[in-house]
Design an enzyme around this catalytic site. Sequence first.
Site, PDB file in Angstrom:
ATOM      1  N   ASN A 103       6.208  16.369  -8.536  1.00  0.00           N
ATOM      2  CA  ASN A 103       7.522  16.900  -8.912  1.00  0.00           C
ATOM      3  C   ASN A 103       7.581  17.042 -10.433  1.00  0.00           C
ATOM      4  O   ASN A 103       7.609  16.049 -11.155  1.00  0.00           O
ATOM      5  CB  ASN A 103       8.600  15.940  -8.402  1.00  0.00           C
ATOM      6  CG  ASN A 103      10.009  16.456  -8.653  1.00  0.00           C
ATOM      7  OD1 ASN A 103      10.201  17.417  -9.396  1.00  0.00           O
ATOM      8  ND2 ASN A 103      10.984  15.823  -8.039  1.00  0.00           N
ATOM      9  N   CYS A 130      16.253  18.637 -12.022  1.00  0.00           N
ATOM     10  CA  CYS A 130      15.270  19.480 -11.315  1.00  0.00           C
ATOM     11  C   CYS A 130      15.800  20.882 -11.015  1.00  0.00           C
ATOM     12  O   CYS A 130      15.021  21.776 -10.706  1.00  0.00           O
ATOM     13  CB  CYS A 130      14.830  18.813 -10.018  1.00  0.00           C
ATOM     14  SG  CYS A 130      14.069  17.214 -10.267  1.00  0.00           S
ATOM     15  N   HIS A 187      11.714  24.188  -4.751  1.00  0.00           N
ATOM     16  CA  HIS A 187      11.463  23.072  -5.660  1.00  0.00           C
ATOM     17  C   HIS A 187      10.358  22.216  -5.045  1.00  0.00           C
ATOM     18  O   HIS A 187      10.408  21.892  -3.855  1.00  0.00           O
ATOM     19  CB  HIS A 187      12.758  22.268  -5.809  1.00  0.00           C
ATOM     20  CG  HIS A 187      12.602  21.019  -6.614  1.00  0.00           C
ATOM     21  ND1 HIS A 187      11.812  20.963  -7.739  1.00  0.00           N
ATOM     22  CD2 HIS A 187      13.122  19.773  -6.455  1.00  0.00           C
ATOM     23  CE1 HIS A 187      11.866  19.737  -8.243  1.00  0.00           C
ATOM     24  NE2 HIS A 187      12.639  19.000  -7.473  1.00  0.00           N
TER      25      HIS A 187
END
Length: 320
Positions: free
Chosen positions: A277, A113, A247
């Site tokens: 996500n 990520c 994020h």
Amino acid sequence: MIYSRIAGTGSYLPEKILYNTDLEKMVATTDAWIMERTGIRQRHIVAEGEGTCDMAEHAARRAMEMANCRPEDIDLIILGTTTPDKIYPSTACLLQARLGNSGAAAFDVQAVCSGFLFAFSIADKFIRSGTVKRALVVGAETYSRILDWSDRNTCVLFGDGAGAVILEASEEAGVLSTHLHADGKYNEALCVPGTVSGGKIVNGDGFTKMHGTEVFKFAVNALSSVVDEALSANNLQDSDIDWLVPHQANIRIINATAKKLKLPMEKVIVTVPEHGNTSAASVPLALDIGVRDGRIQRGQTLLLEAIGGGFTWGAALVKY
Ligand code: UT7
């Protein structure tokens, strides 16, 4: 002094939307649980035959259009992904061929990520050193491919998408600093354990495994510390930040980081309800959405941050 400056942004989300209510029919979960624990309302899923390079191409073309640059103007292509289309060559090379660029250095970065922030930081350093003038930096993920759709602990959290930026050499301040970290002793907290060997996946399977609570606790601490590090490296205060572009993993992690920075939520770009996500695509997706809807304006100070498997984490302070 040479800086790198964001000249254009772009993003892409696949057409198909999977709602929480759809997941209720697949695993023992509820829309209420997902909303309360994560803030996620829906995620986008690739169409049959659509992949990471396809999404990256859409995002890249939009960023190039905004930056008013042609494929041949790009000297460097870096693509953050955990879900490359092939074992090799890199998705960056596949994207390069699609765009019709020849000769630019092109490679993938694997930091899960945090992949976009790692790619962004590398591109910034190439530009500052005078080695390249214009870089295409992409985060793109077909995360749905590495989800076990019968595991409620993970399948509700992730989605597919892509985001991109064009970074250009500039005499005006753009990227002020980037800060990257990793701690590999946590490699099992969030992973896809399998290895490809002899044409098969061995030593585990090809699905995401996650110790959610461990990731959550680590994320809150690591992100707090890296945003402090970025601010103090530039002698800036919390109040100097115009926009936090975090994020987009979980609204509770985003809230905790904003609280630590004493930033009201009105100064945080939140897109996680719309796409879940999307791993390496998450930060450039949120950035592009904030730019295109007019919230993020030229001259403003942005703080980008991400955390992912590895663990890897990082931040960037940017004058937009
Ligand atoms: O980029 C980094 C990627 N990863 C992350 O950001 C994930 C970080 N972690 C998290 O976001 C959170 O830990 C989760 C959202 C994954 C879980 O939230 P939590 O508040 O930490 O819940 P929990 O893990 O403590 O689980 C609470 C309960 C458990 O049941 P029991 O053991 O208390 O009976 C889980 O089995 O919730 C259960 N549960 C679910 N229930 C309904 C776990 N997943 C689900 C689900 N639906 N999808």
